[in-house]
Scaffold this active site. Sequence first.
Site, PDB file in Angstrom:
ATOM      1  CD  GLU C  29      -2.496  -1.634   2.700  1.00 50.81           C
ATOM      2  OE1 GLU C  29      -2.354  -0.701   3.516  1.00 50.81           O
ATOM      3  OE2 GLU C  29      -2.936  -2.747   2.774  1.00 50.81           O
ATOM      4  CD  GLU C  60      -3.820  -4.539   5.243  1.00 49.93           C
ATOM      5  OE1 GLU C  60      -4.979  -5.150   5.176  1.00 49.93           O
ATOM      6  OE2 GLU C  60      -3.584  -3.499   5.284  1.00 49.93           O
ATOM      7  CD  GLN C  82       0.213   2.297   4.807  1.00 47.89           C
ATOM      8  OE1 GLN C  82      -0.993   2.574   5.350  1.00 47.89           O
ATOM      9  NE2 GLN C  82       0.548   2.677   3.651  1.00 47.89           N
ATOM     10  CG  PHE C  83       1.287   0.967  10.744  1.00 44.36           C
ATOM     11  CD1 PHE C  83       2.127   1.571  11.732  1.00 44.36           C
ATOM     12  CD2 PHE C  83       0.718   1.862   9.501  1.00 44.36           C
ATOM     13  CE1 PHE C  83       2.149   3.119  11.747  1.00 44.36           C
ATOM     14  CE2 PHE C  83       0.850   3.163   9.465  1.00 44.36           C
ATOM     15  CZ  PHE C  83       1.830   3.835  10.684  1.00 44.36           C
ATOM     16  CB  ALA C  84       3.644  -4.819  12.899  1.00 43.26           C
ATOM     17  CG  ASP C  85      -0.264  -2.057  14.750  1.00 46.87           C
ATOM     18  OD1 ASP C  85      -0.529  -1.770  15.888  1.00 46.87           O
ATOM     19  OD2 ASP C  85       0.929  -1.654  14.054  1.00 46.87           O
ATOM     20  CE1 TYR C  86      -4.268  -1.108  11.357  1.00 48.74           C
ATOM     21  CE2 TYR C  86      -2.503   0.247   9.898  1.00 48.74           C
ATOM     22  CZ  TYR C  86      -3.714   0.217  11.084  1.00 48.74           C
ATOM     23  OH  TYR C  86      -3.837   1.236  11.648  1.00 48.74           O
ATOM     24  CB  ILE C  87       0.654  -8.339   9.648  1.00 50.28           C
ATOM     25  CG1 ILE C  87       1.164  -9.420   8.614  1.00 50.28           C
ATOM     26  CG2 ILE C  87       0.620  -8.827  11.156  1.00 50.28           C
ATOM     27  CD1 ILE C  87       2.949  -9.496   8.790  1.00 50.28           C
ATOM     28  N   PRO C  89      -5.140  -9.311   8.840  1.00 49.12           N
ATOM     29  CG  PRO C  89      -6.128  -7.587   7.948  1.00 49.12           C
ATOM     30  CD  PRO C  89      -5.048  -7.917   8.852  1.00 49.12           C
ATOM     31  CG  HIS C 129      -0.953   3.305  13.759  1.00 46.16           C
ATOM     32  ND1 HIS C 129      -2.451   3.948  14.292  1.00 46.16           N
ATOM     33  CD2 HIS C 129      -1.358   3.667  12.607  1.00 46.16           C
ATOM     34  CE1 HIS C 129      -3.216   4.176  13.383  1.00 46.16           C
ATOM     35  NE2 HIS C 129      -2.454   3.924  12.145  1.00 46.16           N
TER      36      HIS C 129
HETATM   37  C1  LIG Z   1      -6.150  -2.833   7.956  1.00 50.26           C
HETATM   38  C2  LIG Z   1      -5.623  -1.576   7.629  1.00 50.26           C
HETATM   39  N1  LIG Z   1      -4.444  -1.498   6.619  1.00 50.26           N
HETATM   40  C3  LIG Z   1      -4.001  -0.218   6.407  1.00 50.26           C
HETATM   41  C4  LIG Z   1      -4.251   0.794   7.152  1.00 50.26           C
HETATM   42  C5  LIG Z   1      -3.448   2.397   6.817  1.00 50.26           C
HETATM   43  N2  LIG Z   1      -4.410   3.185   6.127  1.00 50.26           N
HETATM   44  C6  LIG Z   1      -5.198   4.124   7.225  1.00 50.26           C
HETATM   45  S1  LIG Z   1      -6.327   4.815   6.338  1.00 50.26           S
HETATM   46  C7  LIG Z   1      -5.912   4.249   4.717  1.00 50.26           C
HETATM   47  C8  LIG Z   1      -6.648   4.604   3.352  1.00 50.26           C
HETATM   48  C9  LIG Z   1      -8.065   4.338   3.468  1.00 50.26           C
HETATM   49  O1  LIG Z   1      -8.519   4.907   2.287  1.00 50.26           O
HETATM   50  P1  LIG Z   1     -10.207   4.832   2.177  1.00 50.26           P
HETATM   51  O2  LIG Z   1     -10.776   3.872   2.408  1.00 50.26           O
HETATM   52  O3  LIG Z   1     -10.483   5.331   0.852  1.00 50.26           O
HETATM   53  O4  LIG Z   1     -10.997   5.775   3.263  1.00 50.26           O
HETATM   54  P2  LIG Z   1     -10.586   7.753   3.223  1.00 50.26           P
HETATM   55  O5  LIG Z   1      -9.480   7.897   4.047  1.00 50.26           O
HETATM   56  O6  LIG Z   1     -10.402   8.144   1.768  1.00 50.26           O
HETATM   57  O7  LIG Z   1     -12.019   8.097   3.814  1.00 50.26           O
HETATM   58  C10 LIG Z   1      -4.868   3.387   4.847  1.00 50.26           C
HETATM   59  C11 LIG Z   1      -4.112   2.534   3.748  1.00 50.26           C
HETATM   60  C12 LIG Z   1      -5.153   0.604   8.085  1.00 50.26           C
HETATM   61  N3  LIG Z   1      -5.495   1.603   8.875  1.00 50.26           N
HETATM   62  N4  LIG Z   1      -5.666  -0.647   8.339  1.00 50.26           N
END
Ligand SMILES: Cc1ncc(C[n+]2csc(CCOP(=O)(O)OP(=O)(O)O)c2C)c(N)n1
Lengths: 411, 411, 338, 338
Positions: C29, C60, C82-87, C89, C129
Amino acid sequence: MTRKSRLHIPHPSARPGDKPDFSYLNLSPAGAADKPAIDVPTREIEHLSLELVRVLDDDHHALGAWNPNLDPEKLQVGLRWMLLNRVFDERMWQIQRQGKITFYMQATGEEAVSIAQGMALRAGDMCFPSYRNQGLFLLRGTKLVDMMCQCLSNTRDMCKGRQLPVLYHNKDANIFSLSGNLATQYPHAVGWAMASAIKGEDHIAASWVGDGSTAEADFHHAITFAAIYQAPVILNIVNNQWAISTFQGFAGGERRPFAARGIGLGIPGIRVDGNDFLAVYSATLWAADRARRGGGPTIIEHVTYRGGAHSTSDDPTKYRPKDEWKSFPLGDPVERLKQHLIVEGHWSDEQHEEVIDEYRVKVLAAWKEAQKFGTMTEGPFLDPSEMFDDVYADIPPHLEEQRRQMLALEE
Amino acid sequence: MTRKSRLHIPHPSARPGDKPDFSYLNLSPAGAADKPAIDVPTREIEHLSLELVRVLDDDHHALGAWNPNLDPEKLQVGLRWMLLNRVFDERMWQIQRQGKITFYMQATGEEAVSIAQGMALRAGDMCFPSYRNQGLFLLRGTKLVDMMCQCLSNTRDMCKGRQLPVLYHNKDANIFSLSGNLATQYPHAVGWAMASAIKGEDHIAASWVGDGSTAEADFHHAITFAAIYQAPVILNIVNNQWAISTFQGFAGGERRPFAARGIGLGIPGIRVDGNDFLAVYSATLWAADRARRGGGPTIIEHVTYRGGAHSTSDDPTKYRPKDEWKSFPLGDPVERLKQHLIVEGHWSDEQHEEVIDEYRVKVLAAWKEAQKFGTMTEGPFLDPSEMFDDVYADIPPHLEEQRRQMLALEE
Amino acid sequence: MPQMNMIEAIRSGLDVVMTRDSNTVILGEDVGYFGGVFRCTDGLQRKFGEHRVIDAPIAEGGIIGTAIGMGVNGLRPVAEIQFADYIYPGFDQVVSELGRLRYRSGGDFFSPVTIRTPCGGGIRGGQTHSQSPEAIFTHISGIKTVMPSNPYDAKGLLISSIESDDPVIFFEPKRIYNGPFDGDPDKPAVPWTSHPKGEVPNGYYTVPLGSAEIVESGDELTIITYGTLVHIAQAAAALVGVNAEIIDVRTLAPLDTRTLTESVKKTGRCLIAHEATRYSGFGAELTATVQEECFYHLEAPIERVAGWDTPYPHAFEWQYFPGQKRFAAGIRKVMEAK
Amino acid sequence: MPQMNMIEAIRSGLDVVMTRDSNTVILGEDVGYFGGVFRCTDGLQRKFGEHRVIDAPIAEGGIIGTAIGMGVNGLRPVAEIQFADYIYPGFDQVVSELGRLRYRSGGDFFSPVTIRTPCGGGIRGGQTHSQSPEAIFTHISGIKTVMPSNPYDAKGLLISSIESDDPVIFFEPKRIYNGPFDGDPDKPAVPWTSHPKGEVPNGYYTVPLGSAEIVESGDELTIITYGTLVHIAQAAAALVGVNAEIIDVRTLAPLDTRTLTESVKKTGRCLIAHEATRYSGFGAELTATVQEECFYHLEAPIERVAGWDTPYPHAFEWQYFPGQKRFAAGIRKVMEAK
Ligand SMILES: Cc1ncc(C[n+]2csc(CCOP(=O)(O)OP(=O)(O)O)c2C)c(N)n1
Ligand SMILES: Cc1ncc(C[n+]2csc(CCOP(=O)(O)OP(=O)(O)O)c2C)c(N)n1
Ligand SMILES: [Mg+2]
Ligand SMILES: [Mg+2]
């Protein structure tokens, strides 16, 4: 509970004791579906996900735009492979029932999917199968004896004794290693296809999941990535009407065909008569051509029926009418291709029985041969110290140590 | 690399330095989309996922079947809430920039989604928000000072100092606890709605995710379960064109609108002008009625634009044209409702400025008040021993022991 | 010798491998056009093209699943979470597929995926995070788990990980991306330029997987740790004034048991530390291993210093984080025992 | 007293709670009309209706995710994951949501989900129907982890789990569903009727969470284990002829530390055993805890007996499984030490 629930609970059309009822299947007549060019925009071919591509009519003639016009010889080859698949399954089922292998799964009633698709794909195309694609393994040259040895977890087992029976693989034949976890292979196929595209090669990937497995997350991952990167992949959904005890309505099949699952992402879907060898072949060729020419992914839903139990651990009479298969309006793929060939004058009942007999002998011979490499009770046995191989490319010290400990105990 | 890749890589229409280009958006004129009855079969309303439900035309008049014909007073209320949302965001952004809170996220340009939807839902309906739904919290009566205290992690913080700023909740107002993990709330909403149906209640659930988040597995889980059990839920996709640095094409938006994501499961989708307060309100009411009467789930895609940075950690000038928002054809939801009210003779620039000034004062007053409950540098401070509460319903022995250890160190 | 911070070192490692092996691809990402939210892949898409440095959808599980498929087709994918907290899934694909493929296929198939992911707290990221989930991955046979504590090792270990035919989960302690950290957040940030391990060759070199490093020699106490806490250990040992042997584990699985146990046999005392939640953390395995091998040399119970068994709270980041004070208390406890 | 096997005891526990609390609902793959692939929910849909015993699509993440939402809306969901090997697709919902909800919302929200799932090998299920992933869950703060070893406890612990307002992962060792098992697969199967813990009251009772049980008293050695291995421990102790105190942990998190440590302080020797993969298995935490608390009482290193650090191989099930032989070797090692 006195409160009145409004939750919708899907119900199959028949349960044990009920009369089978397949009126819920939306069937188009053979030849009715149009066949678009492979470069037609997805939006214009959405309807193919709602209709049913069929080539063989009720009188066993082939008709319509999707007729692949295959040589009779090729059709005979296809029929033979389907028969081998069936004879193999029958024998292995018995063998399991005799306690000689721990587990087995048949593809009975679904043989056209593996055989027709396998024949429509090229040798360089990579297959990511489900556990009902043994036909693919056979067709791509996996020896009967090798498949049996896998089921026996014996000294010739390609998996070195590590996997449940039927979880084969065949690297040389470009068939991926089967997982016990449903649908995990779907994103692998997409990733493989993406790599093929990155490398500029024209090999495509194909994968198979059951109707029930479409509910898994990996189904979504696969179609999402396939759509975004326009990966050259065919994503097959084998809708055999049942998962284990739950019918396809529990995977969301009540309102829309599974073929339509990708249209919200712009992936065309073809709903095909999965028991019609010609239709399956033709739809596969179309999707493969499309993928190879940069047209991206296609979802193919094969409408078929799981003729047997889910596995040797299952008793389907507990949850569906005993004779449901007999009432299945799309019949049996083996029988239908046989009748087509007979009607066209290229096959006979005698030939059919002969082939079956021949295959029974062949399968039995293979079984005899396979047992020479070891059975569950008789040697030769695999060396248990091999248990520690292949966890990593090289054995790390702690596994060496554990191997040593295990061997000390074995003494 | 010499080989020629065939992988399709989505490209946004403009990058920094380019002229913004929104020609990819497929826009219908205001009033063009028909408004079906809530009990029309899904198949017949699929087209709503491809069109764009709009009520306000370019001259700021309301037209067509989707016009909710709201009282001017109600519209004024809506405008006021949107203004409060915006003023609040502006102030909190500054506050973060001054280093007084660690993080912040604005809803700038997307305020109509929370406010119009919040007004169309009933108090007993449960909301499972994303981090850009602060408008919902405000509208449902969360005090400014409480939201600020959450952002300060201070002694009045509803989260007891445990969450990143903006990850609010409000149990009494039926708004669920925000997670930092994207899309996880989507299946919760469906489960909540299933429970409501099981209990025979007529409360519905609503949830929100961004365009980017639709790629997550939980999106699939949610739509699949919602379709199967016909859960009374509204599943909103707020398509603000961007995730962080990736545009909506990286979530599969290139070929089909997000509203169409459920049609393969028989879930109707409405694509709505997300910056048109009236259209959003009306679509929500339609979907809520439908859900309440047993019609099942609806997906609503709100076509809008993320007016600000993704968060205070982000610099959007690195990946999109600086002035892209100005060119966004659907404008600014606040401005559009304002102009509509002015055109209809129910609002004036003066009133507008007055409200903004009033809110600035109010927000500033709340900020003063909030700081009394503690800031990052000044007390009162939360008691760190509370860190061990609420991991479980009751504190288990090992956490008691760790609390003791921590307190011993603090001395 | 060039000076690099950990982000630059990681980027340099990626650059070196991408240049040497055209089958290496990056996906994740925001890794492409933007260069990653922590900038680790900055400039790589411009250099290697968008077909080798690939922006991915926010999924993920899909990133890891498709990376596996790419690996099977001969590529060498480096996936960023992007963050280990998101691994989580993607956890099923890691456990059931990535870790099992070679084994279940009798060695016929494998997929050499490296998963890079920033972990740990100290950046006020709150409970989603800040996590350090490494222990979970060490329990999964078939994968290797790595966590560097400085730029030099980060680059060398990353190159080894990518070149390894085994799957590797590569944790990057984000608190020390920009500089070593002694546990005091109020002190001015220290850059890597002031640290010997901030000297990083531009070109190719490797630090082998499966080898721990003795960061400081000593004979009174062995401190076993990794990641950010290596630096806290040094500060705390200095604070207490103990002549500690400090070992940076670097590769958590498979473990360099010998370096650890030889040291403990020498010092007779052992403290094990990590930032992750204590209960069933990786410190438990380290403790169990050390007591099995060094029981007769131990003069005091092995002490664990770790994050508390709660989520990582935003407001109490520094009470949660096992900083100098808690570390020093642990050292004193081991030293005073018996 | 009625005799029940573990399946019947679990079913009875579900029945009792469903009857007492109309908010209790069951969902999972094949749990409804069919009654579960291991028959644990057989007859319950007929009795309580298909709106309370709900067949689910094959999506473990969706099952856990929607169960959480149901719990937030006042229901008390009992989710079945068909095999513990298939829980990973739902792992994110367990870690990031189920385990965090109460904490992150300052106690305002919670969801009292119980996840039941059969674990362990010994049924020739191969590497995807034999796993024991309990250690991973014990590392996640906010959830409780339970594994019974007999029908009586299974019912009592299950009722406690469902009634608990905390989320519980409830592992059912499937090898002992039908009878206790001493580790010899070639012997005729023993039914629960021959075992005192096969006597199970029909009605309501609970076994509290967080309390271990001393299964056999002894003074020469403490064996700490849980699940299937409780029975192997008994057989192996008898085989070696050691007077072992055998403790069934029952609740892995939170742990009944006192029962364990008091025993080890008494016996001075300790063996810890589980079926799961050894490295970073739950035995590591048990070992670490015991050595911290009982260091000065230990006369020998704590020994771990566990599954090897490989996947669970179909052909080598009994070489992988820590059976009597390996167990006995472990006991001898501890007893002979020093
Ligand atoms: C499971 C997970 N993966 C990655 C992230 C990091 N992250 C936070 S917001 C974001 C973008 C989200 O985009 P969108 O769904 O379009 O929402 P918007 O911010 O545009 O409202 C990402 C990649 C996260 N918070 N959770
Ligand atoms: C992740 C996962 N969950 C559950 C199972 C157990 N399981 C094995 S096969 C099966 C039914 C699959 O049905 P379907 O996808 O329709 O395939 P079919 O057997 O009909 O070919 C289930 C639930 C599994 N193997 N993996
Ligand atoms: Mg099926
Ligand atoms: Mg967005």
